[in-house]
Design a protein around this motif. Structure first.
Motif, PDB file in Angstrom:
ATOM      1  N   GLY A 263       0.897  -1.159   0.072  1.00 22.76           N
ATOM      2  CA  GLY A 263       0.032  -0.178   0.034  1.00 22.76           C
ATOM      3  C   GLY A 263       0.973   1.153   0.026  1.00 22.76           C
ATOM      4  N   GLN A 517       2.838  -6.247   6.006  1.00 24.17           N
ATOM      5  CA  GLN A 517       3.831  -5.704   7.137  1.00 24.17           C
ATOM      6  C   GLN A 517       3.938  -6.981   8.036  1.00 24.17           C
ATOM      7  OE1 GLN A 517       1.110  -4.078   6.171  1.00 24.17           O
ATOM      8  NE2 GLN A 517       1.690  -1.768   5.967  1.00 24.17           N
ATOM      9  N   HIS A 519       1.371  -8.472  10.299  1.00 23.04           N
ATOM     10  CA  HIS A 519       0.579  -8.542  11.391  1.00 23.04           C
ATOM     11  C   HIS A 519       0.052  -9.903  11.582  1.00 23.04           C
ATOM     12  CE1 HIS A 519      -1.116  -4.253  10.241  1.00 23.04           C
ATOM     13  NE2 HIS A 519       0.196  -4.041  10.447  1.00 23.04           N
ATOM     14  N   THR A 522       2.932 -10.890  13.960  1.00 16.54           N
ATOM     15  CA  THR A 522       3.394 -10.240  15.224  1.00 16.54           C
ATOM     16  C   THR A 522       2.077  -9.975  16.031  1.00 16.54           C
ATOM     17  OG1 THR A 522       2.547  -8.052  13.841  1.00 16.54           O
ATOM     18  CG2 THR A 522       4.982  -8.632  14.241  1.00 16.54           C
ATOM     19  N   GLY A 556       0.314   5.567   8.777  1.00 16.81           N
ATOM     20  CA  GLY A 556       0.722   6.035   9.901  1.00 16.81           C
ATOM     21  C   GLY A 556       1.457   5.227  11.139  1.00 16.81           C
ATOM     22  N   SER A 559      -0.069   0.194  13.693  1.00 20.98           N
ATOM     23  CA  SER A 559      -0.615  -1.056  14.016  1.00 20.98           C
ATOM     24  C   SER A 559      -0.212  -1.762  15.141  1.00 20.98           C
ATOM     25  CB  SER A 559      -0.673  -2.102  12.914  1.00 20.98           C
ATOM     26  OG  SER A 559      -1.255  -1.387  11.615  1.00 20.98           O
ATOM     27  N   ALA A 560       1.179  -1.638  15.324  1.00 20.03           N
ATOM     28  CA  ALA A 560       1.948  -2.158  16.405  1.00 20.03           C
ATOM     29  C   ALA A 560       1.437  -1.620  17.745  1.00 20.03           C
ATOM     30  CB  ALA A 560       3.560  -2.220  16.367  1.00 20.03           C
ATOM     31  N   GLU A 677      10.027  -1.028  22.516  1.00 15.13           N
ATOM     32  CA  GLU A 677      10.175  -2.813  22.504  1.00 15.13           C
ATOM     33  C   GLU A 677       9.826  -3.258  21.207  1.00 15.13           C
ATOM     34  OE1 GLU A 677      10.930  -4.433  25.178  1.00 15.13           O
ATOM     35  OE2 GLU A 677      10.285  -3.035  26.904  1.00 15.13           O
ATOM     36  N   GLN A 687      11.256  -4.403   7.754  1.00 17.52           N
ATOM     37  CA  GLN A 687      10.545  -2.819   7.634  1.00 17.52           C
ATOM     38  C   GLN A 687      11.530  -2.000   7.401  1.00 17.52           C
ATOM     39  OE1 GLN A 687       7.173  -1.916   7.558  1.00 17.52           O
ATOM     40  NE2 GLN A 687       6.798  -4.000   7.244  1.00 17.52           N
ATOM     41  N   VAL A 750       7.347   1.596  13.354  1.00 12.97           N
ATOM     42  CA  VAL A 750       8.480   1.383  12.473  1.00 12.97           C
ATOM     43  C   VAL A 750       8.590   1.581  11.108  1.00 12.97           C
ATOM     44  CG1 VAL A 750       8.898  -1.107  12.326  1.00 12.97           C
ATOM     45  CG2 VAL A 750      10.964   0.288  12.490  1.00 12.97           C
ATOM     46  N   GLY A 751       7.298   1.154  10.765  1.00 12.53           N
ATOM     47  CA  GLY A 751       7.098   1.070   9.352  1.00 12.53           C
ATOM     48  C   GLY A 751       7.511   2.075   8.262  1.00 12.53           C
TER      49      GLY A 751
HETATM   50  N1  PCD Z   1       6.730  -4.033  14.663  1.00 12.41           N
HETATM   51  C1  PCD Z   1       7.417  -4.818  15.614  1.00 12.41           C
HETATM   52  N2  PCD Z   1       7.889  -4.254  16.689  1.00 12.41           N
HETATM   53  C2  PCD Z   1       7.691  -2.907  16.676  1.00 12.41           C
HETATM   54  C3  PCD Z   1       7.068  -2.241  15.586  1.00 12.41           C
HETATM   55  C4  PCD Z   1       6.548  -2.715  14.643  1.00 12.41           C
HETATM   56  O1  PCD Z   1       7.538  -6.163  15.512  1.00 12.41           O
HETATM   57  N3  PCD Z   1       8.159  -2.032  17.756  1.00 12.41           N
HETATM   58  C5  PCD Z   1       6.071  -4.598  13.371  1.00 12.41           C
HETATM   59  C6  PCD Z   1       4.651  -4.942  13.409  1.00 12.41           C
HETATM   60  O2  PCD Z   1       3.929  -5.681  14.336  1.00 12.41           O
HETATM   61  C7  PCD Z   1       4.154  -4.701  11.888  1.00 12.41           C
HETATM   62  C8  PCD Z   1       5.292  -4.054  11.164  1.00 12.41           C
HETATM   63  O3  PCD Z   1       6.674  -4.213  12.055  1.00 12.41           O
HETATM   64  O4  PCD Z   1       4.288  -6.124  11.687  1.00 12.41           O
HETATM   65  C9  PCD Z   1       5.209  -2.640  10.928  1.00 12.41           C
HETATM   66  O5  PCD Z   1       4.616  -2.163  12.226  1.00 12.41           O
HETATM   67  P1  PCD Z   1       4.093  -0.501  12.308  1.00 12.41           P
HETATM   68  O6  PCD Z   1       5.140   0.325  12.471  1.00 12.41           O
HETATM   69  O7  PCD Z   1       3.102  -0.326  13.454  1.00 12.41           O
HETATM   70  O8  PCD Z   1       3.161  -0.123  10.969  1.00 12.41           O
HETATM   71  P2  PCD Z   1       1.924  -0.580  10.336  1.00 12.41           P
HETATM   72  O9  PCD Z   1       0.880   0.122  10.989  1.00 12.41           O
HETATM   73  O10 PCD Z   1       1.788  -2.134  10.377  1.00 12.41           O
HETATM   74  O11 PCD Z   1       2.219  -0.487   8.925  1.00 12.41           O
HETATM   75  C10 PCD Z   1       2.060   0.934   8.244  1.00 12.41           C
HETATM   76  C11 PCD Z   1       3.294   1.077   7.701  1.00 12.41           C
HETATM   77  C12 PCD Z   1       3.132   2.243   6.496  1.00 12.41           C
HETATM   78  S1  PCD Z   1       2.287   3.639   6.955  1.00 12.41           S
HETATM   79  C13 PCD Z   1       3.753   2.122   5.253  1.00 12.41           C
HETATM   80  S2  PCD Z   1       3.356   3.690   4.381  1.00 12.41           S
HETATM   81  C14 PCD Z   1       4.555   0.945   4.926  1.00 12.41           C
HETATM   82  C15 PCD Z   1       4.731   0.267   6.004  1.00 12.41           C
HETATM   83  O12 PCD Z   1       3.729   0.114   6.970  1.00 12.41           O
HETATM   84  N4  PCD Z   1       3.493   0.351   3.966  1.00 12.41           N
HETATM   85  C16 PCD Z   1       4.157  -1.187   3.691  1.00 12.41           C
HETATM   86  N5  PCD Z   1       5.522  -0.950   5.629  1.00 12.41           N
HETATM   87  C17 PCD Z   1       5.093  -1.527   4.642  1.00 12.41           C
HETATM   88  N6  PCD Z   1       5.498  -2.847   4.361  1.00 12.41           N
HETATM   89  C18 PCD Z   1       4.925  -3.678   3.366  1.00 12.41           C
HETATM   90  N7  PCD Z   1       5.356  -5.059   3.083  1.00 12.41           N
HETATM   91  N8  PCD Z   1       4.153  -2.887   2.624  1.00 12.41           N
HETATM   92  C19 PCD Z   1       3.584  -1.854   2.773  1.00 12.41           C
HETATM   93  O13 PCD Z   1       2.667  -1.461   2.125  1.00 12.41           O
HETATM   94 MO1  PCD Z   1       1.591   5.044   5.159  1.00 12.41          MO
HETATM   95  O14 PCD Z   1       0.864   6.127   6.476  1.00 12.41           O
HETATM   96  O15 PCD Z   1       0.334   4.326   4.428  1.00 12.41           O
HETATM   97  O16 PCD Z   1       2.025   6.366   3.946  1.00 12.41           O
END
Ligand code: PCD
Length: 795
Positions: A263, A517, A519, A522, A556, A559-560, A677, A687, A750-751
């Motif tokens: 995405g 990612q 999910h 995790t 943004g 999710s974590a 963490e 990531q 961290v994404g």
């Molecule tokens: N993690 C862990 N630990 C921590 C943090 C985190 O392990 N401390 C992990 C979780 O669980 C997930 C991952 O790592 O599996 C990520 O997370 P985060 O930072 O909470 O984030 P998310 O909400 O899940 O996701 C979202 C992001 C964004 S925002 C973007 S661009 C991108 C990134 O994610 N996209 C994507 N990365 C990625 N990868 C992939 N394979 N594909 C995609 O599409 Mo915007 O606002 O929408 O602009």
């Protein structure tokens, strides 16, 4: 299973699921081709939609003749914007973020009066086959009266051009200010030195592996619409379809996001195309499928960035930053997309303090309509643009003061004992140890020795550059109250259900929606840790509004922290209910029950115990529960965190630039990230890798361009360059762990971090290499040609 180095953050002893680098459960189906994407799904009687789009940047629609197309074999119907209007649906694409004084022009599914960017949908063909639908497109005859267009955000506002929308005569959609203008002026007046930079951040195109798609199935008898689509936020799409475009009750709409192939921000937006797909199914009473072609994606997936900025920084001779002043023209494109207004305002101006204590900040943003593809979130959205500005300013200031850029950063970092730190740009940073992360990154490259080597090589006419990118990110977009104060038209919470099934397996239903990612892995780790079961016992379900009652989605980097936080809280409630059942059945008081790795036992009598999975069974049998307790073992949780989380880190790049050819080679790339963490270190590293690639892409290769006719010039993979694996260095990653106090599992997002860090790091490195040529700054993408020109190669 565990090689955890973070120990997890559960309030139980834990079983090591949290923090383990376990393999991603989702990968087998994805890598063996059995993952089911929207276009893989077929219903009996499915028809196919193709969308006729304008090939003008700006024009008035004079006439649309659909008769030839309608007469073609296999064509079932051809619809225009007038047909949608006549159907009486609300027909409005809503923006999700209001700003003071925002001009919100009408935004319809299919254009009726004017087309405002190349690619605007003007007519829809539904046919028995995809080919028939696409063939018919050419036989729709549209007469236009061409209008003068504008593609540049500064030109749009400052030149005398016709407005994109009559409602905004000067093309200004909003005029936004953040910070204290007077205090900033004073800081500049009092400071010893001022440095400045003019820069452009070009448009980026997200390039998800899977182009957007939708399959709609309207059932007349029940008045229910099922819509499979490539969505980062199915519940938001359900809400926007209900309230804005179709006017169906929300509980008669089911939005399903099956596997989504990436995405990067581009699948947040509630585009006209998916809405038209649903509307067509309602007209014909048959399933309708739309699958964007790759070039359609270039033209219509939201673009990112598009900023033209002047930044100034005021300092004292000792390097203390006194103030920062920023003026930006942000191109919004032809329409207000979903987060297109939030991105260049609150998500941008608020991070301008970066990692530094800056007493005075002022930012002015003019959001401009242009005759281009709408701009929305792209990985790093807003924060990437803001960190780029402050990091470029720190680099040019270091030159102005003749101080080492690492040293200048060090002198201004927010110290660890200042947290929570309230910046002059209106954010309260949760926690951070900025110097530790920076030192770690500099140690990796042996910074002092590297500077020495740089000096030596310059004597041989070789130019290496050392770039530094220190960043913070505001991730998580919550709490709802704060988001609402800032103009959000939706909440910042997340929701989940944690359910023990009667035979001991666990189902987690989460309101976020994965696009790659991880999910499913995790979230299972979070639940397994809290419940003391194995990760394999947990099945995570996302992306279906009928199975998961509520949610906000995945963007943004929330999710974590918000989704994972919700799951942890729900699991803890489940555990507490199980504890009460255990106490009852073991005939002791709840306070005497201890929980250890799934086992409830009587304090001091470890042989008197019951496993949580046995209790789950008891909970559904319901034969022997505490007085007054309802059967079942599940919890629905709504979680609205106290605040954003603030991931941070420092990236360092070493490049060598050949001024004769302009060639740039990345010798080393070191990324030190702190996301609090870590649930799964392997996923986090992935990531970071992907994020760096996208940041390097922006710095050296990518950039959408429009020609003089307002046509997108970069509309194919050979015209818009995303970096290939061979153009990317080996990444050296490391991390520090500074937990966030803002959620129950101490995580930060961290994404997006690495994308935010990588672009300024690379630009810093290239301009550092070119210091002997007096080059302070080069705009992205820095290509061999731009280096060669800047170093005088074309003289
Ligand atoms: N993690 C862990 N630990 C921590 C943090 C985190 O392990 N401390 C992990 C979780 O669980 C997930 C991952 O790592 O599996 C990520 O997370 P985060 O930072 O909470 O984030 P998310 O909400 O899940 O996701 C979202 C992001 C964004 S925002 C973007 S661009 C991108 C990134 O994610 N996209 C994507 N990365 C990625 N990868 C992939 N394979 N594909 C995609 O599409 Mo915007 O606002 O929408 O602009």
């Amino acid at each position: 299973m565990s090689d955890a180095d973070t120990g997890g953050a559960s309030d139980t002893d834990g079983n090591g699921a949290f923090g383990a680098a376990i393999e991603r459960g989702e990968d087998v189906p994805l890598l063996t081709g059995s993952g089911e994407y929207t276009d893989d799904i077929s219903l009996r009687g499915t028809t196919h939609l193709a969308i006729r789009r304008s090939d003008h940047a700006h024009a008035r629609i004079e006439n649309i003749d659909t008769s030839d197309a309608e007469a073609m074999e296999g064509v079932l119907a051809v619809f225009t914007g007038e047909d949608v209007v006549e159907s009486g649906v609300p027909n409005t694409i809503l923006t999700a973020w209001d700003l003071p004084g925002l001009v919100q022009p009408q935004y319809r599914m299919l254009a009726t009066d004017k087309v405002r960017h190349e690619g605007t949908p003007v007519a829809a063909v539904v046919a028995e086959t995809r080919h028939a639908a696409h063939d018919a497109l050419e036989h729709i005859h549209v007469e236009y009266e061409e209008l003068e267009h504008v593609t540049d955000p500064v030109d749009a506002v400052e030149r005398d051009v016709p407005p994109v929308h009559d409602e905004a005569e000067d093309n200004v959609a909003f005029d936004f200010e953040l910070g204290d203008a007077d205090a900033t002026d004073e800081a500049f007046a009092d400071a010893d030195r001022v440095a400045s930079v003019d820069l452009r951040q070009p448009r980026l195109i997200p390039n998800a592996m899977e182009p957007r798609a939708a399959l709609a199935d309207w059932e007349e008898a029940t008045g229910k619409l099922r819509l499979w689509m490539t969505s980062q936020n199915p519940h938001l799409h359900r809400m926007l379809l209900s309230a804005g475009t179709l006017g169906l009750p929300e509980n008669k709409i089911q939005v399903i996001a099956p596997e989504v192939g990436g995405g990067f921000g581009s699948k947040i937006y509630h585009y006209p195309d998916e809405a038209v797909t649903a509307w067509c199914s309602m007209q014909l009473g048959r399933p309708v499928k739309w699958q964007a072609t790759r070039s359609e994606s270039y033209l219509t997936d939201c673009h990112g960035r598009d900023h033209v900025t002047t930044g100034e920084i005021a300092l004292d001779d000792d390097g203390t930053i006194r103030g920062v002043r920023v003026e930006t023209h942000a191109g919004l494109g032809a329409q207000l997309s979903q987060f297109g207004t939030a991105t260049p305002s609150y998500l941008y101006a608020t991070v301008l303090s970066g990692q530094y204590t800056i007493p005075a900040i002022h930012c002015h943003v003019i959001g401009a309509f242009t005759n281009t593809t709408p701009v929305d979130a792209y990985r790093g959205a807003g924060r990437a643009e803001g960190i780029y500005v402050i990091e470029r300013l720190v680099d040019v200031a270091a030159r102005e003061l003749e101080v080492d850029p690492a040293e200048l950063r060090r002198r201004n970092l927010v110290p660890p004992d200042e947290f929570p730190y309230e910046s002059a740009a209106a954010l309260v940073y949760d926690s951070g140890e900025y110097e530790r992360a920076m030192d770690l990154a500099l140690e990796h490259v042996d910074y002092e020795a590297l500077r020495e080597r740089q000096r030596e090589l310059r004597n041989e006419d070789r130019y290496i550059g050392i770039g530094i990118g220190s960043f913070i990110e505001s991730a998580g977009l919550s709490p709802s109250g704060l988001a609402g104060d800032l103009g959000a038209q939706a909440g910042g919470w997340e929701s989940s259900i944690v359910r023990f099934d009667s035979t001991g397996s666990v189902t987690v239903l989460a309101g976020t929606a994965d696009q790659g990612q991880g999910h499913r892995t995790t979230y299972a780790q979070v639940a397994a840790e809290e419940l003391g079961v194995s990760v394999d016992d947990v099945t995570v379900v996302e992306g279906d509004t009928d199975r998961i009652p509520q949610g906000m989605g995945t963007y943004g980097s929330r999710s974590a922290s918000v989704g994972g936080g919700s799951i942890a809280r729900g699991a803890r409630e489940v555990r507490e209910k199980a504890r009460r059942i255990a106490a009852h059945q073991l005939e002791t008081s709840v306070d005497d029950i201890e929980f250890d790795d799934g086992e409830f036992h009587v304090a001091g009598a470890p042989d008197r115990s019951l496993h949580i999975q046995t209790i789950a069974h008891e909970a559904y049998l319901g034969h022997d529960l505490p007085e007054g307790m309802d059967p079942g073992l599940e919890e629905t949780n709504f979680y609205d965190p106290e605040n954003f989380t603030y991931p941070f880190g420092t990236h360092v790049a070493v490049v060598e630039v050949d001024p004769e050819t302009g060639e740039i080679e990345i010798e080393r790339y070191v990324a030190v990230d702190d996301c609090g963490e870590i649930i799964n270190p392997m996923i986090v590293e992935g990531q970071v890798h992907g994020g760096i690639a996208q940041g390097i892409g922006a710095a050296l290769y990518e950039g959408a361009a429009y020609d003089d006719d307002g046509h997108l010039r970069t509309r194919r993979m050979d015209e818009y360059v995303v970096p290939h694996a061979t153009q990317l260095p080996d990444y050296e990653t490391d991390h520090t762990v500074t937990p966030s106090p803002h959620n129950p599992i101490g995580v930060k997002g961290v994404g997006e971090s690495a994308t935010i860090a990588a672009a300024p790091t690379i630009v810093s490195a290239v301009t550092d290499a070119l210091e002997p040529f007096g080059i302070d700054h080069l705009d992205m993408p820095i290509t061999p040609e731009s280096v060669w020109r800047a170093t005088g190669g074309d003289n």
